[in-house]
Design a protein around this motif. Structure first.
Motif, PDB file in Angstrom:
ATOM      1  N   ALA A  23     -19.915 -82.710  77.661  1.00 14.92           N
ATOM      2  CA  ALA A  23     -20.378 -81.334  77.903  1.00 14.92           C
ATOM      3  C   ALA A  23     -21.687 -81.334  78.686  1.00 14.92           C
ATOM      4  O   ALA A  23     -21.863 -80.543  79.619  1.00 14.92           O
ATOM      5  CB  ALA A  23     -20.542 -80.606  76.571  1.00 14.92           C
ATOM      6  N   ALA A  24     -22.606 -82.223  78.342  1.00 15.91           N
ATOM      7  CA  ALA A  24     -23.895 -82.301  79.033  1.00 15.91           C
ATOM      8  C   ALA A  24     -23.727 -82.739  80.490  1.00 15.91           C
ATOM      9  O   ALA A  24     -24.458 -82.272  81.374  1.00 15.91           O
ATOM     10  CB  ALA A  24     -24.830 -83.258  78.297  1.00 15.91           C
ATOM     11  N   ALA A  25     -22.791 -83.617  80.743  1.00 17.78           N
ATOM     12  CA  ALA A  25     -22.573 -84.114  82.107  1.00 17.78           C
ATOM     13  C   ALA A  25     -22.189 -82.986  83.057  1.00 17.78           C
ATOM     14  O   ALA A  25     -22.671 -82.930  84.186  1.00 17.78           O
ATOM     15  CB  ALA A  25     -21.494 -85.197  82.107  1.00 17.78           C
ATOM     16  N   TRP A  26     -21.351 -82.087  82.626  1.00 18.31           N
ATOM     17  CA  TRP A  26     -20.904 -80.975  83.461  1.00 18.31           C
ATOM     18  C   TRP A  26     -22.068 -80.081  83.881  1.00 18.31           C
ATOM     19  O   TRP A  26     -22.067 -79.506  84.955  1.00 18.31           O
ATOM     20  CB  TRP A  26     -19.847 -80.135  82.744  1.00 18.31           C
ATOM     21  CG  TRP A  26     -18.520 -80.807  82.691  1.00 18.31           C
ATOM     22  CD1 TRP A  26     -18.027 -81.565  81.674  1.00 18.31           C
ATOM     23  CD2 TRP A  26     -17.499 -80.796  83.692  1.00 18.31           C
ATOM     24  NE1 TRP A  26     -16.777 -82.034  81.984  1.00 18.31           N
ATOM     25  CE2 TRP A  26     -16.417 -81.569  83.210  1.00 18.31           C
ATOM     26  CE3 TRP A  26     -17.387 -80.207  84.947  1.00 18.31           C
ATOM     27  CZ2 TRP A  26     -15.249 -81.765  83.942  1.00 18.31           C
ATOM     28  CZ3 TRP A  26     -16.222 -80.396  85.674  1.00 18.31           C
ATOM     29  CH2 TRP A  26     -15.169 -81.168  85.172  1.00 18.31           C
ATOM     30  N   VAL A  27     -23.077 -79.992  83.026  1.00 19.35           N
ATOM     31  CA  VAL A  27     -24.225 -79.120  83.280  1.00 19.35           C
ATOM     32  C   VAL A  27     -25.315 -79.835  84.074  1.00 19.35           C
ATOM     33  O   VAL A  27     -25.977 -79.230  84.907  1.00 19.35           O
ATOM     34  CB  VAL A  27     -24.803 -78.612  81.932  1.00 19.35           C
ATOM     35  CG1 VAL A  27     -26.072 -77.820  82.141  1.00 19.35           C
ATOM     36  CG2 VAL A  27     -23.758 -77.801  81.185  1.00 19.35           C
ATOM     37  N   ASN A  28     -25.500 -81.126  83.831  1.00 19.17           N
ATOM     38  CA  ASN A  28     -26.669 -81.838  84.331  1.00 19.17           C
ATOM     39  C   ASN A  28     -26.473 -82.768  85.518  1.00 19.17           C
ATOM     40  O   ASN A  28     -27.444 -83.132  86.169  1.00 19.17           O
ATOM     41  CB  ASN A  28     -27.297 -82.649  83.187  1.00 19.17           C
ATOM     42  CG  ASN A  28     -27.809 -81.762  82.081  1.00 19.17           C
ATOM     43  OD1 ASN A  28     -28.672 -80.933  82.305  1.00 19.17           O
ATOM     44  ND2 ASN A  28     -27.256 -81.915  80.889  1.00 19.17           N
ATOM     45  N   LEU A  29     -25.257 -83.178  85.797  1.00 15.74           N
ATOM     46  CA  LEU A  29     -25.052 -84.177  86.842  1.00 15.74           C
ATOM     47  C   LEU A  29     -24.672 -83.544  88.178  1.00 15.74           C
ATOM     48  O   LEU A  29     -23.923 -82.558  88.222  1.00 15.74           O
ATOM     49  CB  LEU A  29     -23.967 -85.175  86.431  1.00 15.74           C
ATOM     50  CG  LEU A  29     -24.291 -86.085  85.251  1.00 15.74           C
ATOM     51  CD1 LEU A  29     -23.086 -86.956  84.904  1.00 15.74           C
ATOM     52  CD2 LEU A  29     -25.508 -86.943  85.541  1.00 15.74           C
ATOM     53  N   ALA A  30     -25.153 -84.148  89.256  1.00 20.37           N
ATOM     54  CA  ALA A  30     -24.726 -83.770  90.603  1.00 20.37           C
ATOM     55  C   ALA A  30     -23.254 -84.153  90.752  1.00 20.37           C
ATOM     56  O   ALA A  30     -22.738 -84.997  90.006  1.00 20.37           O
ATOM     57  CB  ALA A  30     -25.583 -84.493  91.640  1.00 20.37           C
ATOM     58  N   ALA A  31     -22.573 -83.553  91.716  1.00 15.68           N
ATOM     59  CA  ALA A  31     -21.122 -83.725  91.863  1.00 15.68           C
ATOM     60  C   ALA A  31     -20.682 -85.185  91.942  1.00 15.68           C
ATOM     61  O   ALA A  31     -19.740 -85.591  91.263  1.00 15.68           O
ATOM     62  CB  ALA A  31     -20.630 -82.951  93.083  1.00 15.68           C
ATOM     63  N   ASP A  32     -21.353 -86.001  92.741  1.00 20.25           N
ATOM     64  CA  ASP A  32     -20.940 -87.394  92.897  1.00 20.25           C
ATOM     65  C   ASP A  32     -21.154 -88.188  91.614  1.00 20.25           C
ATOM     66  O   ASP A  32     -20.332 -89.025  91.243  1.00 20.25           O
ATOM     67  CB  ASP A  32     -21.690 -88.032  94.072  1.00 20.25           C
ATOM     68  CG  ASP A  32     -20.963 -89.242  94.643  1.00 20.25           C
ATOM     69  OD1 ASP A  32     -19.735 -89.165  94.842  1.00 20.25           O
ATOM     70  OD2 ASP A  32     -21.627 -90.260  94.887  1.00 20.25           O
ATOM     71  N   GLU A  33     -22.256 -87.912  90.928  1.00 17.70           N
ATOM     72  CA  GLU A  33     -22.527 -88.585  89.654  1.00 17.70           C
ATOM     73  C   GLU A  33     -21.521 -88.144  88.595  1.00 17.70           C
ATOM     74  O   GLU A  33     -21.048 -88.968  87.800  1.00 17.70           O
ATOM     75  CB  GLU A  33     -23.952 -88.283  89.203  1.00 17.70           C
ATOM     76  CG  GLU A  33     -24.999 -88.855  90.139  1.00 17.70           C
ATOM     77  CD  GLU A  33     -26.320 -88.099  90.061  1.00 17.70           C
ATOM     78  OE1 GLU A  33     -26.612 -87.458  89.039  1.00 17.70           O
ATOM     79  OE2 GLU A  33     -27.064 -88.159  91.063  1.00 17.70           O
ATOM     80  N   LEU A  34     -21.175 -86.854  88.598  1.00 17.65           N
ATOM     81  CA  LEU A  34     -20.169 -86.362  87.658  1.00 17.65           C
ATOM     82  C   LEU A  34     -18.822 -87.010  87.937  1.00 17.65           C
ATOM     83  O   LEU A  34     -18.100 -87.389  87.007  1.00 17.65           O
ATOM     84  CB  LEU A  34     -20.074 -84.835  87.733  1.00 17.65           C
ATOM     85  CG  LEU A  34     -19.061 -84.178  86.802  1.00 17.65           C
ATOM     86  CD1 LEU A  34     -19.341 -84.522  85.335  1.00 17.65           C
ATOM     87  CD2 LEU A  34     -19.058 -82.668  87.007  1.00 17.65           C
ATOM     88  N   ALA A  35     -18.477 -87.177  89.207  1.00 18.07           N
ATOM     89  CA  ALA A  35     -17.216 -87.839  89.556  1.00 18.07           C
ATOM     90  C   ALA A  35     -17.188 -89.257  88.987  1.00 18.07           C
ATOM     91  O   ALA A  35     -16.190 -89.674  88.386  1.00 18.07           O
ATOM     92  CB  ALA A  35     -17.048 -87.863  91.076  1.00 18.07           C
ATOM     93  N   ALA A  36     -18.268 -89.999  89.158  1.00 15.84           N
ATOM     94  CA  ALA A  36     -18.341 -91.364  88.633  1.00 15.84           C
ATOM     95  C   ALA A  36     -18.227 -91.358  87.109  1.00 15.84           C
ATOM     96  O   ALA A  36     -17.488 -92.151  86.517  1.00 15.84           O
ATOM     97  CB  ALA A  36     -19.649 -92.021  89.075  1.00 15.84           C
TER      98      ALA A  36
END
Length: 194
Positions: A23-36
């Protein structure tokens, strides 16, 4: 058949709730970091598999990711070649990401790849900021990126058993899966959950 685990086995113990981390990743990470992040946690991919994952290996219509030999990548073993399902929210995210970069060869942005078989060279830009973010979230293991793969395995194991977890990770044997990836203790099945 019995799975033997050696006395020196280090079982994975997560210090972070993977659902809260997700849940935190969806809010806090940039798109490329979220993809990884999603490729490691949801897909259970090794960093090398995610690093060189081409868009051709992401079936957005079918909702799957395929790990296989490509021009730039050779799987670790025969069992590492696999097709994995992705949940709808992840497919939707990757569909949007693909639309933003229709000419990209690789899912993750980064430098040019080296030929398959080279040592641990990771081309994606996302790894360092993702590692920093994971540490800030309390993932204290020596290898936070690999901890995502272990969390993935633990979730699959709890939901579908050890054989499904082995296939999800692409391990050659159940002994490998049991030896170091499973969290200690029994899983709880919530029969009241809908």
């Amino acid at each position: 058949s019995e799975v033997k685990v050696s006395a020196t086995t280090r079982r994975f113990e997560s210090t972070v709730d993977p659902r809260a981390l997700y849940a935190a990743a969806w809010v806090n990470l940039a798109a490329d970091e979220l993809a990884a992040f999603l490729l490691l946690l949801v897909g259970g991919l090794r960093r090398s598999e995610a690093d060189l994952l081409s868009w051709a290996n992401l079936n957005l219509t079918g909702g799957t990711v395929r790990v296989e030999t490509t021009k730039w990548f050779t799987p670790k073993s025969r069992e590492s070649t696999r097709t994995l399902p992705l949940p709808d929210d992840v497919v939707k995210f990757f569909t949007t990401l693909r639309a933003a970069a229709p000419d990209a060869e690789f899912v993750l942005k980064g430098s040019a790849p080296r030929p398959a078989g080279r040592s641990n060279f990771y081309r994606a830009n996302a790894w360092k900021p993702l590692t920093t973010w994971l540490r800030k979230q309390g993932v204290t293991t020596r290898t936070p990126l690999h901890a995502l793969r272990k969390m993935s395995e633990s979730l699959i194991y709890a939901a579908a058993g050890i054989e499904s977890a082995r296939r999800h990770l692409g391990h050659s044997t159940i002994a490998t899966t049991a030896a170091s990836y499973l969290q200690s203790g029994a899983a709880t099945v919530d029969l009241a959950a809908k």
